[in-house]
Design an enzyme around this catalytic site. Structure first.
Site, PDB file in Angstrom:
ATOM      1  N   SER A 144       0.850  -1.184   0.000  1.00 50.37           N
ATOM      2  CA  SER A 144       0.000   0.000   0.000  1.00 50.37           C
ATOM      3  C   SER A 144       0.888   1.236   0.000  1.00 50.37           C
ATOM      4  O   SER A 144       2.111   1.140   0.060  1.00 50.37           O
ATOM      5  CB  SER A 144      -0.900   0.003   1.239  1.00 50.37           C
ATOM      6  OG  SER A 144      -0.124   0.371   2.364  1.00 50.37           O
ATOM      7  N   LYS A 145       0.232   2.375  -0.018  1.00 51.05           N
ATOM      8  CA  LYS A 145       0.966   3.642  -0.073  1.00 51.05           C
ATOM      9  C   LYS A 145       1.951   3.808   1.085  1.00 51.05           C
ATOM     10  O   LYS A 145       2.917   4.538   0.980  1.00 51.05           O
ATOM     11  CB  LYS A 145      -0.027   4.815  -0.051  1.00 51.05           C
ATOM     12  CG  LYS A 145      -0.768   4.952  -1.371  1.00 51.05           C
ATOM     13  CD  LYS A 145      -1.306   6.356  -1.551  1.00 51.05           C
ATOM     14  CE  LYS A 145      -2.135   6.466  -2.821  1.00 51.05           C
ATOM     15  NZ  LYS A 145      -3.577   6.545  -2.540  1.00 51.05           N
ATOM     16  N   ARG A 146       1.670   3.131   2.188  1.00 50.67           N
ATOM     17  CA  ARG A 146       2.593   3.216   3.319  1.00 50.67           C
ATOM     18  C   ARG A 146       3.996   2.741   2.950  1.00 50.67           C
ATOM     19  O   ARG A 146       4.984   3.147   3.528  1.00 50.67           O
ATOM     20  CB  ARG A 146       2.090   2.366   4.495  1.00 50.67           C
ATOM     21  CG  ARG A 146       0.977   2.997   5.291  1.00 50.67           C
ATOM     22  CD  ARG A 146       0.592   2.094   6.446  1.00 50.67           C
ATOM     23  NE  ARG A 146       0.171   0.775   5.968  1.00 50.67           N
ATOM     24  CZ  ARG A 146       0.824  -0.344   6.208  1.00 50.67           C
ATOM     25  NH1 ARG A 146       1.908  -0.345   6.945  1.00 50.67           N
ATOM     26  NH2 ARG A 146       0.382  -1.490   5.734  1.00 50.67           N
TER      27      ARG A 146
END
Ligand code: GLU
Ligand code: ZN
Length: 495
Positions: free
Chosen positions: A254-256
């Protein structure tokens, strides 16, 4: 059986790396099997749909060089390939299921459904979702609702007993108890729009899709889809749910973890060759050793047998490494064209660049090509060639294990050495610097450090002699003199 596979994205956001992996695997599988690759736009969710996402989809596929045999723009025998242009078909099919007793109209208001949900929560009920209130309405009850002018949704009758299973190429048998499948999901909304499940199944059948290669997130829809095929009296396609893509911490990517949209990767200066190569190794491998594959090769060697069951880990460093390799394979003039926009954006070049500026970039290319991993790194790497780094921490000039006074002595000697340096080759210069280092009883690295810092403002830089040639003797001398000045002051305050 001829292979017909599809990529069926929903344009509700930017194309992300997982979607591209699905697209690539379908594409390669089709090409390797001499089959057809179909693009279908699943835009039934009109609330989440956006034109921008659709543009991004086309742009992404174009950038990657993926072409489709059937789909929007190119047409085909089973079109249209955009679901919003096929609504009539879905309505027809939903009503076919109603007539066969496999689906039914539901007249429940959203308030009622809300209330049901609230109660289930309160009672910590084991069943969650629709309570099948309208499943067994009598014809009279239905007529009554119809008379009130209530527009029903159509729900699919999921059997309350038994179990549903299918064979998955990768995961073997996938089984689910029918009572664990969402109770009677909506297949057609009250405005006549289909939901994902109905549209997806109807289209895969009508488009004669042979294999479904899709992300593992969709596996939970599998049993429901199989039930739908069965209710229509159709054979389901072959399923192959692709391994998950994780970040290094074992969580779903994910964007994390970093960039996940292809647009981000493109803007950062990843090459499509690198993305294709790296993404193709997320859950697939040719053998234990070979890593480099171009698209044309993958079109020949890709096979489902070589898919891995284990989740794939997305390693940004590894992608950088692939990208660097592909950058080094570019011809210099191609690389020049590719880095131009980054330098224009940084304000280092006019738009369009002047012939002198073009000449300058072509001189810069050999200095940076070896060390690039992303094109967006270029401006920072070469900033000192366009802007005089007048302001920097003077302490940087002083190598370890020496002091400002000694460094000043070194830099003064270097200043003398580099008069007319342009006429010397790198080797000759290096020899001279080596001799000087010996005379001054310092290491070559120590001797070069104050020179590097005064010219670039930084301790790391592209090859120094090449950079100095680009700047010219006058500019180099000016920066050295400034460095000497900084050192004088430093030596003064250190006294
Ligand atoms: N439209 C779905 C998606 O966005 C398609 C899933 C499938 O391949 O069945 O991924
Ligand atoms: Zn109902």
């Amino acid at each position: 059986m001829s292979v017909r596979v599809r990529y069926a994205p929903s344009p509700t956001g930017l194309q992300h790396i997982g979607g591209v992996r699905t697209a690539l695997f379908n594409y390669f599988f089709a090409r390797a099997a001499g089959g057809s690759f179909i693009l279908r736009i699943e835009d039934t969710d009109r609330e989440r749909y956006s034109d921008e996402s659709l543009d991004d989809l086309y742009r992404t596929l174009d950038w990657l060089g993926l072409s489709w045999d059937e789909g929007p723009q190119v047409g085909g025998e089973y079109g249209p390939y955009v679901q919003s242009q096929r609504f009539e078909l879905y309505r027809e099919h939903a009503h076919r299921l109603v007539e066969a007793g496999r689906a039914y109209p539901c007249y429940c208001s959203s308030e009622r459904l809300e209330e049901v949900r609230r109660k289930q929560k309160e009672e910590k009920s084991s069943i969650f979702g629709y309570d099948r209130h309208c499943r067994d309405l009598t014809p009279e009850q239905r007529a009554e609702y119809e008379d009130q002018g209530i527009k029903p949704v159509i729900r699919f009758k999921v059997p309350m007993e038994g179990e549903t299973s299918f064979e998955d190429v990768l995961l073997d048998k996938v089984k689910r108890k029918n009572r664990d499948i969402s109770p009677d999901p909506v297949i057609l909304k009250s405005d006549g729009f289909p939901t994902y499940h109905l549209a997806n199944v109807v289209d895969d059948h009508l488009m004669k899709i042979s294999h479904i290669l899709r992300a593992q997130e969709w596996i939970s829809s599998g049993p429901l889809h199989v039930l739908l095929y069965e209710a229509f009296g159709w054979d389901p396609p072959v399923y192959c749910h692709l391994p998950m893509v994780m970040g290094k911490d074992g969580q779903k990517l994910s964007k994390r973890h970093g960039s996940t949209s292809v647009r981000d990767f493109r803007l950062q200066g990843y090459l499509p060759e690198a993305i294709i190569n790296y993404v193709s190794l997320l859950g697939w491998s040719y053998d234990d050793s070979r890593e480099f594959f171009r698209k044309e090769e993958l079109e020949k060697v890709f096979s489902l047998e070589k898919l891995n069951k284990a989740p794939a880990v997305f390693d940004y460093k590894k992608l950088d490494w692939f990208n660097g390799n592909y950058i080094r394979e570019l011809d210099d003039d191609v690389l020049q064209k590719q880095i131009r926009p980054y330098l224009i954006e940084a304000g280092f070049l006019s738009d369009p660049p002047t012939p002198e500026q073009e000449e300058l970039i072509s001189e810069i290319i050999p200095l940076i090509k070896e060390r690039l991993s992303r094109l967006a790194e270029v401006p920072e790497l070469v900033r000192f060639l366009f802007q005089d780094p007048a302001e920097y921490d003077a302490q940087l000039l002083v190598p370890k294990k020496t002091d400002p006074a000694k460094t000043m002595e070194m830099l003064r000697a270097v200043r003398g050495l580099i008069q007319n340096f342009s006429e010397n080759s790198d080797e000759e210069l290096e020899d001279e610097f080596r001799n000087l280092a010996e005379q001054l009883e310092v290491k070559l690295g120590q001797l070069l450090m104050p020179l590097r810092v005064s010219i670039t403002g930084s301790k790391v830089s592209p090859p120094l002699f090449g950079a100095m040639r680009i700047l010219g003797e006058q500019e180099v001398t000016k920066r050295i003199d400034r460095g000497i000045g900084y050192l004088e002051r430093l030596a003064e305050t250190n006294k």
